[in-house]
Scaffold this motif. Sequence first.
Motif, short mmCIF file in Angstrom:
data_model
loop_
_atom_site.label_atom_id
_atom_site.label_comp_id
_atom_site.label_asym_id
_atom_site.label_seq_id
_atom_site.Cartn_x
_atom_site.Cartn_y
_atom_site.Cartn_z
N GLN A 1 0.86 -1.17 0.00
CA GLN A 1 0.00 0.00 0.00
C GLN A 1 0.89 1.23 0.00
O GLN A 1 1.79 1.36 0.83
CB GLN A 1 -0.92 0.02 1.21
N ALA A 2 0.64 2.13 -0.95
CA ALA A 2 1.44 3.35 -1.04
C ALA A 2 0.59 4.46 -1.60
O ALA A 2 -0.33 4.22 -2.39
CB ALA A 2 2.65 3.12 -1.94
N ASN A 3 0.86 5.66 -1.16
CA ASN A 3 0.15 6.81 -1.68
C ASN A 3 0.64 7.12 -3.09
O ASN A 3 1.84 7.09 -3.36
CB ASN A 3 0.39 8.04 -0.79
N LYS A 4 -0.29 7.42 -3.97
CA LYS A 4 0.07 7.77 -5.33
C LYS A 4 0.62 9.20 -5.36
O LYS A 4 0.27 10.04 -4.55
CB LYS A 4 -1.16 7.68 -6.26
N SER A 5 1.50 9.45 -6.35
CA SER A 5 2.05 10.78 -6.50
C SER A 5 0.97 11.74 -6.98
O SER A 5 0.02 11.35 -7.68
CB SER A 5 3.20 10.75 -7.51
N ALA A 6 1.14 13.00 -6.60
CA ALA A 6 0.16 14.01 -7.01
C ALA A 6 0.11 14.14 -8.53
O ALA A 6 -0.96 14.29 -9.11
CB ALA A 6 0.50 15.35 -6.37
N ILE A 7 1.27 14.07 -9.18
CA ILE A 7 1.36 14.20 -10.63
C ILE A 7 2.32 13.13 -11.14
O ILE A 7 3.40 12.94 -10.58
CB ILE A 7 1.87 15.58 -11.05
N ARG A 8 1.92 12.44 -12.19
CA ARG A 8 2.82 11.48 -12.81
C ARG A 8 2.53 11.41 -14.30
O ARG A 8 1.45 11.85 -14.76
CB ARG A 8 2.68 10.10 -12.18
N MET A 9 3.47 10.91 -15.05
CA MET A 9 3.33 10.78 -16.50
C MET A 9 3.54 9.34 -16.92
O MET A 9 4.38 8.64 -16.34
CB MET A 9 4.35 11.68 -17.22
N LYS A 10 2.78 8.92 -17.88
CA LYS A 10 2.95 7.60 -18.48
C LYS A 10 2.74 7.76 -19.98
O LYS A 10 1.63 8.00 -20.43
CB LYS A 10 1.94 6.60 -17.91
N GLY A 11 3.84 7.68 -20.71
CA GLY A 11 3.76 7.97 -22.14
C GLY A 11 3.41 9.42 -22.36
O GLY A 11 4.06 10.33 -21.83
N ASP A 12 2.33 9.66 -23.12
CA ASP A 12 1.88 11.02 -23.40
C ASP A 12 0.75 11.46 -22.47
O ASP A 12 0.19 12.55 -22.65
CB ASP A 12 1.39 11.12 -24.85
N THR A 13 0.40 10.64 -21.48
CA THR A 13 -0.71 10.95 -20.59
C THR A 13 -0.20 11.50 -19.26
O THR A 13 0.73 10.97 -18.68
CB THR A 13 -1.56 9.69 -20.33
N VAL A 14 -0.84 12.58 -18.80
CA VAL A 14 -0.52 13.17 -17.50
C VAL A 14 -1.63 12.76 -16.52
O VAL A 14 -2.82 12.90 -16.83
CB VAL A 14 -0.42 14.70 -17.58
N PHE A 15 -1.24 12.27 -15.34
CA PHE A 15 -2.18 11.83 -14.32
C PHE A 15 -2.10 12.79 -13.13
O PHE A 15 -1.01 13.07 -12.62
CB PHE A 15 -1.86 10.41 -13.85
N PHE A 16 -3.27 13.25 -12.67
CA PHE A 16 -3.34 14.10 -11.49
C PHE A 16 -4.14 13.36 -10.41
O PHE A 16 -5.30 12.97 -10.66
CB PHE A 16 -4.02 15.43 -11.80
N GLN A 17 -3.54 13.17 -9.24
CA GLN A 17 -4.24 12.55 -8.13
C GLN A 17 -5.13 13.61 -7.48
O GLN A 17 -4.65 14.60 -6.93
CB GLN A 17 -3.24 12.00 -7.11
N ALA A 18 -6.45 13.44 -7.56
CA ALA A 18 -7.39 14.51 -7.20
C ALA A 18 -7.25 14.95 -5.75
O ALA A 18 -7.29 16.15 -5.45
CB ALA A 18 -8.82 14.05 -7.48
N ASP A 19 -7.10 14.01 -4.83
CA ASP A 19 -7.06 14.37 -3.41
C ASP A 19 -5.82 15.17 -3.04
O ASP A 19 -5.74 15.70 -1.92
CB ASP A 19 -7.14 13.11 -2.55
N SER A 20 -4.84 15.25 -3.93
CA SER A 20 -3.62 16.00 -3.63
C SER A 20 -3.77 17.49 -3.88
O SER A 20 -2.85 18.25 -3.60
CB SER A 20 -2.46 15.46 -4.48
N PHE A 21 -4.92 17.91 -4.41
CA PHE A 21 -5.13 19.32 -4.73
C PHE A 21 -6.32 19.83 -3.93
O PHE A 21 -7.44 19.33 -4.06
CB PHE A 21 -5.37 19.49 -6.23
N ALA A 22 -6.05 20.82 -3.10
CA ALA A 22 -7.06 21.32 -2.18
C ALA A 22 -8.09 22.17 -2.91
O ALA A 22 -7.76 23.08 -3.67
CB ALA A 22 -6.40 22.14 -1.08
N VAL A 23 -9.37 21.84 -2.68
CA VAL A 23 -10.48 22.67 -3.15
C VAL A 23 -11.45 22.84 -1.98
O VAL A 23 -11.40 22.09 -1.00
CB VAL A 23 -11.21 22.03 -4.35
N ARG A 24 -12.33 23.80 -2.09
CA ARG A 24 -13.27 24.05 -1.01
C ARG A 24 -14.29 22.92 -0.91
O ARG A 24 -14.47 22.16 -1.85
CB ARG A 24 -13.98 25.39 -1.21
N SER A 25 -14.94 22.85 0.20
CA SER A 25 -15.96 21.83 0.42
C SER A 25 -17.07 21.95 -0.61
O SER A 25 -17.51 23.06 -0.95
CB SER A 25 -16.52 21.97 1.83
#
Length: 925
Positions: free
Chosen positions: A119-143
């Motif tokens: 079990q490991a926390n995913k990175s906030a941002i990562r790349m695989k090939g030409d795709t950029v992945f953003f881990q949603a919970d890593s970016f603060a937004v209001r309730s």
Amino acid sequence: MLKRFFIIILFLFSASMALAQQAYIKGVVTDSVEKRKLEHSVILLIRSTDSILVKSIRADKEGKFEFKNLKKGDYKLLISYPKMGDYIRHFRLSDTSSFDLGNIPMELKSKLLHEVVIQANKSAIRMKGDTVFFQADSFAVRSNANVQELLKRLPGIEVDKNGNIKAEGKLVKTVLVDGDEFFGDDPLLATKYLKANAVEEIQVYDRKSKSAELTGIDDGIKNKTINIKLKENAKNGYLSTLDLNTNMSTLGDYGGMIGVFQNKLKAALYGTYTTLNNESKINTSMRKLKGEEYDLIEVGDDGSSIMYVSDGDDEDYIAASGGLPNNLSLGAYYSDKFDENKMGIKLNFKGFNNKNVNHTTANAEELLPNDTKFTSSGKTDSYANVSGESLKGTYTYNTSPRSTLKMSFGLSKSRNENNSTSESETKGGNGLYISRNNQENTGRGTNEIYNGNINWSKRFKKKGRTLSIDLQPESQTSKSTENSLNRTNYFNSNGVLDRYEDTDLRKKNSATQNSLGTRINYTDPISKNWTLEAGYSFKTISSGSNRVVFDNLMQDFKKIDSLSNDFKFINFSNVGKMILQYNNEKFSISTGIEATQTNFELNDLDKGTDFERNYLNLSPRTNIFYKVNNTTTMSVNYNGYMQQPSIDQLQPVRQINTPLYQVIGNSALRPSFSNNFGISYNSFELKSDQYISANFNYSFTNNAIVSTELVDDFNKRISSFINANGNNSINGNVSYSKGLSKIHMRLGADFGFNRSKTIAIINATQNKAANMQYNLRASFNYFTQKIDFNYVPSATLMTGKSSIGEINDGRSVMHNHEISTTVQLPYKSEFNTSFSLSFRPANASFGQDLNTAIWNSYLATKLLKNETLEIKLSVTDILNQKIGYNRFVGGNVKSEDTFSYIPRYILIGINWNLSGNFKRQSVSQ
């Protein structure tokens, strides 16, 4: 002097010491089993405090990597390689830290799963090939924020006030949810009504065209796409909205929708009604729901070249350029997949009734070759009503793991009704009347379309070998009646009424068209890097047009033979194409040609005459694509195509509503050939959150079909067509954007230009017109959870030249300023204010400034649990400066136009949004 030299030496020494203190991390990525070096492994260095990506590199041929000149701080190193488990290690660096990790063994995922569950926390941002992945919970937004607010926080993504999304500088046209359309692929619906806390991951990538995905042949078409991956407990749910806005009188904007989604099932009902120019957001999104999805095999009535174009989303929608609307729409949508996703169905029903009332005025000034100058003015009152229904559907069945059968259909019926009254007049250079015209037009009609497509496609075991077969039937019928009452007055050289001419016409029109098309496409990789695509298409069209015109001024409503007709069109087209592509990891080039052989017959059943043409159209194309790295690409494109003259240009169906204008065909017209060249560059740096894009295009046309006009002393015009050379255009654009996450800002700049040269013939004199436009735009955005501020200034310079003479200097300048601020207030309230400032200084053509300041504001507060209810008070055009006005100057023409518009108004709104899921472990709203 010595003192300055000492200071410089001291500065350079300090700088070198500082650089010498920078830390580094290096290592070699290896396979723990086979001990081989893992070339091209992806290595990310992420700042631990805020999960911001600091640097990203790939391992070289020896598996080596090195991060140099690192600042002190806490970091996380992430290494990934296909089929291998991720390697994660944390570091705390000082100014002089040096880490040589040596050989870093990577374990197979299959081995890891057999031994232990990791079990490991995913990175906030990562790349695989030409795709950029953003881990949603890593970016603060209001309730209770929606997905739009989440996207605004992601590097490289911009969302404007209307919900339009840009990613890496490109407009996002498709937003998917878990890889599928979410009630269609329109970005607004998923991003506005889904909650941010239901999202696990955001994926951004370039989606190839349907043809390229099947064949593997790069056609240069790539659409920026966002895929929203939901959390497991949010995949099955519902969403509903009720949006009611009124001024307690005649103005209102109302919309409602309820939808459910469960696994692959999606179903929705919606309805909207508006009397405002700004449409309901629900209608804007829901009217784009699709049923049929296929590329049309299309041939014009004149037998013009077959084109492959995607079916439009809004063919049953007509947007008015001005006026007072009254629009109603209703619809339903259903899609689902069965039998382990082997079978799918999609249905979409729409009904609409769009009304528009408009009062327009027009003033124009025109300079003719002999220095004759006409000044014309007019006004029109019009009413239009367009209503209809449509049903679209698609059935898909995967007959085998590599074969798919797709059947699509579309049924639509529309009705239109319009009436208008207009007055116009023309004066000469001496200010005296030349002619005046009064006209009344009424009409009504119906149109029915039935179309479909049957497609079977297969991917063979050999990678890249594909076969696709299409069969497309279509039937169209239309009927209409028109009445036209006209009086034209002619004046002598002294401005005294000399004579008048009356017409009172009644027209009955009917038309039918039946067609059948087929297409076969085959691709085969002839070697490791070379692929061949070959295709054949055939389409036949049989259509008829019948027009009967009666003269209501004659006794017994006599038929006018010269204006009546009964035509029959028959068209046979055969198309062959061949494309060859070379492709490797970073470079691809495809080149080919499409040839269209057409036999076209036009039979005039009234006169017993036939008109026949046989011709060959050639359309070459070349596309070159170079991938500099994962974030930087370049492309060069060329397309050439022939355009045949239309029936109206060759042998027009004579029509006359006013004696001041008529058209004459030219049977000697030759086809034109257009050449289009384009080059583009795109670069996006994720770690620095900046992008640069540039494009440049040039086109010219040989034997262009241009208009020719004979204008007499009464401003009566006889129009025809000829072939001419000299039409060309050139345009370009450069864009830059930079995100500064530490200070919550984003900056951007755009520069564009467009120049076009066109040829026309006026009174046997060639008129070469050249128009040039320069655009400069900047953008500034500051955002926190409490405030969102945007400022977008822009400036435009337009010039126009004409070889037969110019009206004034043909130059105009304008600059605009868009300012918007949204502030989050206590008690779950939100305040927004925006200014749209437009400045058009006086020039040689228009003697007064035209400046407007449109100020809009709203105050909203959220109520109930989970903030599902919103009360909103909005004011549009607080300063009451909105004007329905356009003006233009270019070469030998200048014009001013006005249209009806809705002035300042206040709306009270109630918006209820409720979304959730069907599982107990629900996502909090």
